[in-house]
Enzyme design. Structure first.
Site, PDB file in Angstrom:
ATOM      1  N   ASN A  14      70.675  24.991  28.274  1.00 24.00           N
ATOM      2  CA  ASN A  14      69.637  25.876  28.834  1.00 24.00           C
ATOM      3  C   ASN A  14      68.246  25.445  28.383  1.00 24.00           C
ATOM      4  O   ASN A  14      67.301  25.469  29.171  1.00 24.00           O
ATOM      5  CB  ASN A  14      69.896  27.328  28.416  1.00 24.00           C
ATOM      6  CG  ASN A  14      70.981  27.968  29.258  1.00 24.00           C
ATOM      7  OD1 ASN A  14      70.739  28.373  30.391  1.00 24.00           O
ATOM      8  ND2 ASN A  14      72.194  28.027  28.723  1.00 24.00           N
ATOM      9  N   ASN A 102      65.855  36.609  25.523  1.00 22.88           N
ATOM     10  CA  ASN A 102      67.154  35.992  25.247  1.00 22.88           C
ATOM     11  C   ASN A 102      67.988  36.000  26.523  1.00 22.88           C
ATOM     12  O   ASN A 102      67.758  36.813  27.419  1.00 22.88           O
ATOM     13  CB  ASN A 102      67.879  36.809  24.158  1.00 22.88           C
ATOM     14  CG  ASN A 102      69.231  36.220  23.803  1.00 22.88           C
ATOM     15  OD1 ASN A 102      69.390  35.009  23.672  1.00 22.88           O
ATOM     16  ND2 ASN A 102      70.240  37.081  23.669  1.00 22.88           N
ATOM     17  N   HIS A 104      72.008  36.384  27.640  1.00 23.71           N
ATOM     18  CA  HIS A 104      73.354  36.718  27.160  1.00 23.71           C
ATOM     19  C   HIS A 104      74.343  36.416  28.294  1.00 23.71           C
ATOM     20  O   HIS A 104      74.099  36.786  29.438  1.00 23.71           O
ATOM     21  CB  HIS A 104      73.410  38.204  26.790  1.00 23.71           C
ATOM     22  CG  HIS A 104      74.722  38.584  26.182  1.00 23.71           C
ATOM     23  ND1 HIS A 104      75.056  38.262  24.882  1.00 23.71           N
ATOM     24  CD2 HIS A 104      75.816  39.215  26.702  1.00 23.71           C
ATOM     25  CE1 HIS A 104      76.278  38.693  24.629  1.00 23.71           C
ATOM     26  NE2 HIS A 104      76.756  39.267  25.712  1.00 23.71           N
ATOM     27  N   ASP A 145      71.286  42.204  21.353  1.00 25.28           N
ATOM     28  CA  ASP A 145      71.554  42.461  22.772  1.00 25.28           C
ATOM     29  C   ASP A 145      71.143  43.849  23.264  1.00 25.28           C
ATOM     30  O   ASP A 145      71.732  44.360  24.208  1.00 25.28           O
ATOM     31  CB  ASP A 145      73.050  42.253  23.070  1.00 25.28           C
ATOM     32  CG  ASP A 145      73.520  40.864  22.670  1.00 25.28           C
ATOM     33  OD1 ASP A 145      72.710  39.930  22.750  1.00 25.28           O
ATOM     34  OD2 ASP A 145      74.682  40.732  22.275  1.00 25.28           O
TER      35      ASP A 145
HETATM   36  C1  GRF Z   1      74.675  30.319  26.762  1.00 22.21           C
HETATM   37  O1  GRF Z   1      75.884  30.749  27.315  1.00 22.21           O
HETATM   38  C2  GRF Z   1      73.803  31.485  26.465  1.00 22.21           C
HETATM   39  O2  GRF Z   1      73.947  32.526  27.365  1.00 22.21           O
HETATM   40  C3  GRF Z   1      74.285  31.912  25.121  1.00 22.21           C
HETATM   41  O3  GRF Z   1      74.582  30.705  24.458  1.00 22.21           O
HETATM   42  C4  GRF Z   1      74.915  29.696  25.413  1.00 22.21           C
HETATM   43  C5  GRF Z   1      74.049  28.501  25.160  1.00 22.21           C
HETATM   44  O4  GRF Z   1      74.464  27.382  25.862  1.00 22.21           O
HETATM   45  N1  GRF Z   1      73.360  32.795  24.489  1.00 22.21           N
HETATM   46  P1  GRF Z   1      73.603  26.044  25.796  1.00 22.21           P
HETATM   47  O5  GRF Z   1      73.487  25.657  24.324  1.00 22.21           O
HETATM   48  O6  GRF Z   1      72.255  26.332  26.395  1.00 22.21           O
HETATM   49  O7  GRF Z   1      74.357  25.027  26.575  1.00 22.21           O
END
Ligand code: GRF
Length: 194
Positions: A14, A102, A104, A145
């Protein structure tokens, strides 16, 4: 120019999506990738993307104000958590009101709270026989959360889906929406307070 600090402790997919989204935008800079895990995939991604990395340990994060001070010294406008597992210290939350968000990997308020992260979330969703899951992007407060929800998107969960299947569907939603929502939240920072 708006300055973002990305906090991530995992693979960083992400974080990379967000960095790529803003790469050509001269008004937004990913100033820093902040992490507690030197072995995390996000560190390699940061190097590849030429984004400075700030690594810290639990003691520095919770027992000193160093990270908070550094974020302020760097004039960070928005803190974006992308797979960051630790609770934000109260001092940072107070220093960045409505400026920490954030993502989730479920439809809060379901499947949130302490211990509900990564595959635990998707296992719980399958276990509960849910027909859908999804993502929740929310402001961060001192509780896991529980901050105000900014955006949600959902995906179907089939009776035959494994937790890994759900994780894959959720990740597609994360990558599709998180960068755009970050941009929208950045835009609201310019609006005068009512
Ligand atoms: C994602 O699923 C996010 O929603 C959660 O942690 C994960 C991170 O994935 N909080 P990445 O490290 O960005 O691949």
């Amino acid at each position: 120019m708006k300055r973002i600090a990305l906090f991530a402790s995992g693979s960083g997919s992400n974080a990379e999506q967000i960095a790529t989204y803003f790469a050509a935008n001269v008004d937004v800079e990913i100033s820093l990738i902040v992490s507690n895990n030197s072995k995390a995939g996000v560190i390699d991604r940061a190097r590849r993307l030429h984004i400075p990395v700030l690594l810290f340990d639990r003691k520095t994060f919770y027992d000193t104000d160093r990270i908070n001070e550094l974020l302020q010294k760097q004039s960070i406008d928005l803190i974006v958590l992308a797979g960051f597992m630790w609770l934000m210290p109260e001092a940072i939350v107070r220093s960045f009101p409505n400026r920490i968000i954030n993502i989730h990997p479920a439809l809060l308020p379901k499947f949130g709270g302490k211990g509900m992260y990564g595959h635990f979330v998707h296992e719980a969703v399958v276990e509960a026989g849910e027909a859908e899951s999804g993502i929740t992007i929310h402001y961060v407060n001192e509780q896991y959360d529980e901050g105000q929800i900014i955006f949600q998107a959902s995906c179907a969960v089939l009776p035959t889906d494994s937790p890994d299947d759900v994780a894959r569907s959720v990740q597609v939603l994360e990558h599709a929406h998180y960068p755009r929502i970050v941009a929208e939240v950045l835009a609201t920072l310019d609006q005068p307070k009512p």
